[in-house]
Design a protein around this motif. Structure first.
Motif, PDB file in Angstrom:
ATOM      1  N   PHE A  76      -7.292 -11.968  20.224  1.00 33.47           N
ATOM      2  CA  PHE A  76      -7.606 -10.583  20.568  1.00 33.47           C
ATOM      3  C   PHE A  76      -9.083 -10.483  20.946  1.00 33.47           C
ATOM      4  O   PHE A  76      -9.908 -11.247  20.470  1.00 33.47           O
ATOM      5  CB  PHE A  76      -7.352  -9.662  19.369  1.00 33.47           C
ATOM      6  N   ASN A  77      -9.396  -9.509  21.805  1.00 32.35           N
ATOM      7  CA  ASN A  77     -10.794  -9.206  22.114  1.00 32.35           C
ATOM      8  C   ASN A  77     -10.914  -7.741  22.505  1.00 32.35           C
ATOM      9  O   ASN A  77      -9.917  -7.023  22.583  1.00 32.35           O
ATOM     10  CB  ASN A  77     -11.350 -10.155  23.190  1.00 32.35           C
ATOM     11  N   GLU A  78     -12.121  -7.318  22.782  1.00 34.39           N
ATOM     12  CA  GLU A  78     -12.411  -5.911  23.050  1.00 34.39           C
ATOM     13  C   GLU A  78     -11.838  -5.408  24.368  1.00 34.39           C
ATOM     14  O   GLU A  78     -11.874  -4.203  24.627  1.00 34.39           O
ATOM     15  CB  GLU A  78     -13.925  -5.670  23.033  1.00 34.39           C
ATOM     16  N   ALA A  79     -11.319  -6.294  25.196  1.00 35.19           N
ATOM     17  CA  ALA A  79     -10.772  -5.850  26.482  1.00 35.19           C
ATOM     18  C   ALA A  79      -9.568  -4.930  26.298  1.00 35.19           C
ATOM     19  O   ALA A  79      -9.267  -4.130  27.171  1.00 35.19           O
ATOM     20  CB  ALA A  79     -10.392  -7.051  27.338  1.00 35.19           C
ATOM     21  N   ILE A  80      -8.906  -5.034  25.164  1.00 28.64           N
ATOM     22  CA  ILE A  80      -7.803  -4.134  24.811  1.00 28.64           C
ATOM     23  C   ILE A  80      -8.089  -3.609  23.411  1.00 28.64           C
ATOM     24  O   ILE A  80      -8.370  -4.372  22.490  1.00 28.64           O
ATOM     25  CB  ILE A  80      -6.447  -4.869  24.799  1.00 28.64           C
ATOM     26  N   SER A  81      -8.015  -2.289  23.263  1.00 32.25           N
ATOM     27  CA  SER A  81      -8.220  -1.695  21.943  1.00 32.25           C
ATOM     28  C   SER A  81      -7.286  -0.509  21.789  1.00 32.25           C
ATOM     29  O   SER A  81      -6.712  -0.019  22.764  1.00 32.25           O
ATOM     30  CB  SER A  81      -9.672  -1.257  21.762  1.00 32.25           C
ATOM     31  N   PHE A  82      -7.143  -0.068  20.556  1.00 32.23           N
ATOM     32  CA  PHE A  82      -6.320   1.103  20.247  1.00 32.23           C
ATOM     33  C   PHE A  82      -7.232   2.198  19.734  1.00 32.23           C
ATOM     34  O   PHE A  82      -8.010   1.979  18.815  1.00 32.23           O
ATOM     35  CB  PHE A  82      -5.247   0.750  19.215  1.00 32.23           C
ATOM     36  N   GLN A  83      -7.134   3.357  20.337  1.00 28.38           N
ATOM     37  CA  GLN A  83      -7.999   4.474  19.977  1.00 28.38           C
ATOM     38  C   GLN A  83      -7.282   5.376  18.980  1.00 28.38           C
ATOM     39  O   GLN A  83      -6.125   5.756  19.196  1.00 28.38           O
ATOM     40  CB  GLN A  83      -8.366   5.256  21.232  1.00 28.38           C
ATOM     41  N   ILE A  84      -7.969   5.705  17.904  1.00 29.69           N
ATOM     42  CA  ILE A  84      -7.438   6.600  16.881  1.00 29.69           C
ATOM     43  C   ILE A  84      -8.209   7.904  16.980  1.00 29.69           C
ATOM     44  O   ILE A  84      -9.415   7.937  16.738  1.00 29.69           O
ATOM     45  CB  ILE A  84      -7.605   6.002  15.472  1.00 29.69           C
ATOM     46  N   ASP A  85      -7.518   8.970  17.322  1.00 25.63           N
ATOM     47  CA  ASP A  85      -8.138  10.288  17.369  1.00 25.63           C
ATOM     48  C   ASP A  85      -8.164  10.868  15.962  1.00 25.63           C
ATOM     49  O   ASP A  85      -7.119  11.014  15.330  1.00 25.63           O
ATOM     50  CB  ASP A  85      -7.356  11.224  18.294  1.00 25.63           C
ATOM     51  N   CYS A  86      -9.348  11.183  15.483  1.00 27.12           N
ATOM     52  CA  CYS A  86      -9.534  11.676  14.120  1.00 27.12           C
ATOM     53  C   CYS A  86      -9.960  13.139  14.143  1.00 27.12           C
ATOM     54  O   CYS A  86     -10.912  13.499  14.831  1.00 27.12           O
ATOM     55  CB  CYS A  86     -10.582  10.837  13.399  1.00 27.12           C
ATOM     56  N   ALA A  87      -9.282  13.953  13.348  1.00 31.40           N
ATOM     57  CA  ALA A  87      -9.539  15.391  13.321  1.00 31.40           C
ATOM     58  C   ALA A  87     -10.838  15.750  12.618  1.00 31.40           C
ATOM     59  O   ALA A  87     -11.433  16.775  12.904  1.00 31.40           O
ATOM     60  CB  ALA A  87      -8.377  16.120  12.647  1.00 31.40           C
ATOM     61  N   ASN A  88     -11.297  14.879  11.702  1.00 33.15           N
ATOM     62  CA  ASN A  88     -12.482  15.216  10.907  1.00 33.15           C
ATOM     63  C   ASN A  88     -13.142  13.936  10.388  1.00 33.15           C
ATOM     64  O   ASN A  88     -12.624  12.825  10.589  1.00 33.15           O
ATOM     65  CB  ASN A  88     -12.102  16.154   9.757  1.00 33.15           C
ATOM     66  N   GLN A  89     -14.271  14.094   9.693  1.00 35.05           N
ATOM     67  CA  GLN A  89     -15.013  12.950   9.182  1.00 35.05           C
ATOM     68  C   GLN A  89     -14.205  12.202   8.125  1.00 35.05           C
ATOM     69  O   GLN A  89     -14.288  10.977   8.023  1.00 35.05           O
ATOM     70  CB  GLN A  89     -16.363  13.388   8.605  1.00 35.05           C
ATOM     71  N   GLU A  90     -13.419  12.910   7.360  1.00 34.43           N
ATOM     72  CA  GLU A  90     -12.587  12.274   6.344  1.00 34.43           C
ATOM     73  C   GLU A  90     -11.635  11.251   6.979  1.00 34.43           C
ATOM     74  O   GLU A  90     -11.477  10.140   6.473  1.00 34.43           O
ATOM     75  CB  GLU A  90     -11.792  13.339   5.581  1.00 34.43           C
ATOM     76  N   GLU A  91     -11.033  11.613   8.111  1.00 30.13           N
ATOM     77  CA  GLU A  91     -10.147  10.671   8.809  1.00 30.13           C
ATOM     78  C   GLU A  91     -10.940   9.495   9.393  1.00 30.13           C
ATOM     79  O   GLU A  91     -10.498   8.350   9.320  1.00 30.13           O
ATOM     80  CB  GLU A  91      -9.372  11.373   9.924  1.00 30.13           C
ATOM     81  N   VAL A  92     -12.097   9.777   9.979  1.00 31.52           N
ATOM     82  CA  VAL A  92     -12.940   8.700  10.506  1.00 31.52           C
ATOM     83  C   VAL A  92     -13.257   7.708   9.390  1.00 31.52           C
ATOM     84  O   VAL A  92     -13.083   6.492   9.547  1.00 31.52           O
ATOM     85  CB  VAL A  92     -14.254   9.255  11.117  1.00 31.52           C
TER      86      VAL A  92
END
Length: 164
Positions: A76-92
């Protein structure tokens, strides 16, 4: 007629089931859906022991994935990644901590995080997307400068930069 879905297939070296269990333990509404095993058929080509895991199918929040034990040829490398949308700092904080567990030195600038298997994730607050989408060029510039200085994204600090 089949459903028109795109299913990411992640290539592992003997860790497909472990990885699927790791991810489904972190993301809510997630589960392992199927495990397929190598058989004697094709052993001369695949070289795997019959009965060992070939594929682990799983879902993360309803998104299907396949983890394949294909061998050590690809990483694996950074050329493919999965983005997680976080609603708030707690989720981040939650995703950053859990996905980053046991991942040596893989925390990168702008919310990028490599996990212990080498899969790369972007842990991104939705507030950042909103700020970067603002029509005020100066606000966007300040937020971008602040973001570039961070590894784990901090919504309060981003908001402070946004507001000037």
């Amino acid at each position: 007629m089949s459903l028109n879905k795109i299913t990411p297939c992640l290539w592992f070296n003997g860790q497909a089931e472990e990885a699927a269990n790791f991810y489904t333990s972190i993301f809510k509404n997630s589960k392992v859906t199927k495990i397929q095993r190598y058989t004697e058929a094709g052993k001369e080509a695949h070289g795997q022991e019959p009965g060992s895991v070939l594929v682990t199918a799983f879902e993360l929040n309803g998104q299907p994935f396949v983890a394949l034990n294909g061998g050590p040829q690809f990483k694996f490398n950074e050329a493919i990644s999965f983005q997680i949308d976080c609603a708030n700092q707690e989720e981040v904080d939650y995703y950053w901590e859990h996905l980053g567990k046991d991942a040596d030195g893989s925390k990168q600038q702008c919310g990028w995080l490599g996990d212990k298997f080498g899969v790369v994730w972007q842990v991104v607050p939705t507030a950042l997307k909103e700020m970067l989408g603002d029509s005020d060029v100066e606000r966007v510039k300040r937020v971008t400068v602040a973001m570039m200085a961070m590894k784990k994204l901090n919504i309060a600090e981003l908001r402070k930069a946004y507001e000037g």
